[in-house]
Design a protein around this motif. Structure first.
Motif, mmCIF file in Angstrom:
data_model
loop_
_atom_site.group_PDB
_atom_site.id
_atom_site.type_symbol
_atom_site.label_atom_id
_atom_site.label_comp_id
_atom_site.label_asym_id
_atom_site.label_seq_id
_atom_site.Cartn_x
_atom_site.Cartn_y
_atom_site.Cartn_z
ATOM 1 N N PHE A 65 0.811 -1.213 0.000
ATOM 2 C CA PHE A 65 0.000 0.000 0.000
ATOM 3 C C PHE A 65 0.847 1.267 0.000
ATOM 4 N N ILE A 66 0.290 2.318 -0.569
ATOM 5 C CA ILE A 66 0.824 3.667 -0.434
ATOM 6 C C ILE A 66 -0.307 4.558 0.089
ATOM 7 N N LYS A 67 0.023 5.793 0.439
ATOM 8 C CA LYS A 67 -1.014 6.700 0.960
ATOM 9 C C LYS A 67 -1.810 7.372 -0.156
ATOM 10 N N GLY A 68 -1.285 7.311 -1.384
ATOM 11 C CA GLY A 68 -2.046 7.752 -2.541
ATOM 12 C C GLY A 68 -2.403 9.222 -2.552
ATOM 13 N N ARG A 69 -3.684 9.512 -2.701
ATOM 14 C CA ARG A 69 -4.165 10.883 -2.870
ATOM 15 C C ARG A 69 -3.765 11.771 -1.693
ATOM 16 N N THR A 77 2.136 21.173 0.599
ATOM 17 C CA THR A 77 2.509 21.980 1.766
ATOM 18 C C THR A 77 3.823 21.519 2.383
ATOM 19 N N VAL A 78 3.917 20.222 2.704
ATOM 20 C CA VAL A 78 5.059 19.749 3.486
ATOM 21 C C VAL A 78 6.174 19.148 2.626
ATOM 22 N N GLY A 79 5.967 19.076 1.314
ATOM 23 C CA GLY A 79 7.001 18.500 0.462
ATOM 24 C C GLY A 79 7.170 17.021 0.739
ATOM 25 N N GLU A 80 8.409 16.552 0.762
ATOM 26 C CA GLU A 80 8.680 15.121 0.932
ATOM 27 C C GLU A 80 9.215 14.854 2.333
ATOM 28 N N GLY A 81 8.330 15.072 3.309
ATOM 29 C CA GLY A 81 8.660 14.801 4.699
ATOM 30 C C GLY A 81 8.098 13.464 5.130
ATOM 31 N N LEU A 82 8.156 13.197 6.425
ATOM 32 C CA LEU A 82 7.779 11.888 6.964
ATOM 33 C C LEU A 82 6.335 11.513 6.639
ATOM 34 N N LEU A 83 5.451 12.505 6.537
ATOM 35 C CA LEU A 83 4.042 12.234 6.246
ATOM 36 C C LEU A 83 3.809 11.758 4.823
ATOM 37 N N THR A 84 4.706 12.100 3.905
ATOM 38 C CA THR A 84 4.402 11.931 2.486
ATOM 39 C C THR A 84 5.343 11.006 1.723
ATOM 40 N N THR A 85 6.456 10.596 2.320
ATOM 41 C CA THR A 85 7.353 9.685 1.611
ATOM 42 C C THR A 85 6.855 8.248 1.760
ATOM 43 N N GLU A 86 7.335 7.381 0.894
ATOM 44 C CA GLU A 86 6.899 5.994 0.888
ATOM 45 C C GLU A 86 8.104 5.063 0.950
ATOM 46 N N GLY A 87 7.847 3.793 1.290
ATOM 47 C CA GLY A 87 8.834 2.734 1.171
ATOM 48 C C GLY A 87 10.119 2.972 1.933
ATOM 49 N N GLU A 88 11.236 2.707 1.254
ATOM 50 C CA GLU A 88 12.549 2.772 1.888
ATOM 51 C C GLU A 88 12.892 4.184 2.347
ATOM 52 N N ARG A 89 12.480 5.172 1.560
ATOM 53 C CA ARG A 89 12.799 6.546 1.947
ATOM 54 C C ARG A 89 12.068 6.925 3.231
ATOM 55 N N HIS A 90 10.827 6.492 3.342
ATOM 56 C CA HIS A 90 10.075 6.759 4.573
ATOM 57 C C HIS A 90 10.747 6.082 5.762
ATOM 58 N N ALA A 91 11.173 4.834 5.582
ATOM 59 C CA ALA A 91 11.838 4.100 6.663
ATOM 60 C C ALA A 91 13.129 4.797 7.093
#
Length: 438
Positions: A65-69, A77-91
């Motif tokens: 799964f991803i967070k999608g929309r 607003t927040v760019g690519e922070g913890l709320l919006t990154t996915e997978g390995e980058r989020h980890a």
């Protein structure tokens, strides 16, 4: 065994009901079944109600799964922070942010939370009536900037709080809109959103400039930790990534707790027996030493907060979108299928919580346990709220400081109405009278 069934009402009716009042829609469909198909055709959409199904999505099948929309909207607003990154980058991001919420860090933050709340108490001594939502938004903003960025924003408090509110309101309009207008199109809403983001970024840029000149001032904050992070090649985080994490903390780190506290003050004032037990506990508890340790001395205060999180979970809706085809619940789901999980509705399952609409902190008395994902105010799995312990500490200490000095009384006779934005707030604010305790 999890079952999947079609919703009986027509697709257009469901859509209009959802757009008009999503809280009422999810509450209506909660008793219907485990997983409800909204019969949306090209992009299948499902509402997930059963704890077992929620566990399957958030834990067992998490990698599918991803967070999608939600991600697409929040990235504006927040760019690519913890709320919006996915997978390995989020980890990876979660790994370098996590130390900011370890016990030793929380023990440092506890003193700042007490100090900022006592400053608010001094201001409240000169007030007779306040809007509790506004008061809590400004307080939690001052706390998050001080603890996470080692920064005092008192002079800019109102401007920054208003900017946060604007970004949240604009984001939720985009999230629920059937057509997503690109951010580059100069509509009135987009321009307003852009201006609010620029206000927040200006503060962040100023802080970063000082942090680069005096890194020693920021060593004990999240900002200091991020500035010290290096990859395997010795490279530090890019300024843009630091900015995105600071924006994430500004939005997710204070608005959620402020909204929860607004609901708590309203409910405590509506239940004299709860208020009385809270005051009794605060007066008899042995509150000495580091304020972080006060939580174990205040079990009933914890119950009040847990019940508030049940009735009014700030993260009231969780979106998940399949990134690949998956077999679940005895059937196949195709890539792009969307699953909506509404803790607000799931927490009102009367089979788990009798008289579910009542505010009753005794539900969380010692020994009362609930099955996983029948109660999950901080989400679950790899994307559970990283700041859950901070939020519990913050709410506990704020209630402690303020109820030791004041009582708060509701002004409106009617019950507060939920406004489901990115976080669940009280619609139109919540005026309260302030009474200084003798």
């Amino acid at each position: 065994m999890v079952t999947v069934q079609d919703i009986a009402t027509p697709r257009l009716q469901n859509y209009l009901e959802f757009m008009r009042d999503p809280i009422a829609f999810f509450t209506r469909v909660q008793p219907i079944g485990d997983v409800i198909s909204l019969k949306t055709g090209i992009s299948p959409t499902f509402v997930v109600n059963s704890p077992e199904a929620i566990r399957e999505i958030l834990i067992r099948q998490d990698q599918s799964f991803i967070k999608g929309r939600t991600t697409t909207v929040l990235q504006r607003t927040v760019g690519e922070g913890l709320l919006t990154t996915e997978g390995e980058r989020h980890a990876t991001q979660r790994k370098y942010i996590q130390p900011a919420f370890y016990k030793d860090a929380l023990e440092r933050y506890a003193h700042a939370i007490i100090d900022e709340t006592e400053k608010l108490g001094e201001r409240l001594e000169h007030e007779q009536e306040v809007d509790m939502h506004t008061v809590m938004m400004r307080l939690t903003l001052s706390i998050i900037t001080r603890t996470m960025f080692s920064t005092n924003v008192l002079e800019e408090e109102k401007e920054l709080a208003d900017a946060v509110t604007t970004t949240i309101e604009q984001s939720v309009k985009i999230l629920f809109s059937p057509v997503m207008i690109p951010a580059s199109v100069p509509t009135k809403a987009n321009l307003k959103h852009k201006e609010a983001i620029q206000t927040l970024e200006a503060m962040i840029d100023d802080v970063l400039m000082v942090a680069k000149d005096h890194p020693e001032w920021f060593e004990d904050s999240l900002l200091g930790m991020m500035m010290a992070v290096t990859d395997e090649n010795g490279n530090r985080l890019r300024d843009r990534e630091v900015r995105d994490q600071m924006m994430t903390m500004l939005l997710a780190g204070h608005e959620t707790t402020a909204n929860l506290l607004g609901w708590l003050f309203a409910e405590i004032a509506s239940h004299p027996e709860v208020e009385r037990r809270l005051i009794d506990e605060l007066e008899t508890a042995e509150l000495i030493g580091n304020p972080f340790n006060w939580m174990r001395e205040l079990p009933y205060t914890q119950q009040i907060i847990e019940e508030g999180l049940r009735l009014y979970p700030p993260a009231w809706l969780i979106y998940r979108e399949l990134d690949q085809p998956v077999e679940m619940f005895g059937r196949s789901f195709k890539e792009g299928s969307t699953f909506m999980i509404c803790p607000y509705a799931v927490h009102r399952n009367e089979e788990v919580f009798p008289n579910p609409s009542a505010f009753d902190p005794e539900r969380f008395a010692t020994g009362n346990k609930y099955a996983p994902f029948s109660y999950f105010p901080f989400g679950g799995g790899s994307r559970s709220c990283i700041g859950s312990r901070f939020a519990m500490l913050e709410a506990t200490l704020i209630l402690t400081v303020l109820y030791k000095k004041f009582l708060f009384h509701n002004v409106r006779l009617q019950a507060p109405v939920p406004e489901p934005l990115i976080s669940l707030r009280i619609k139109d604010g919540w005026p309260m009278k302030v009474e200084k305790r003798g």
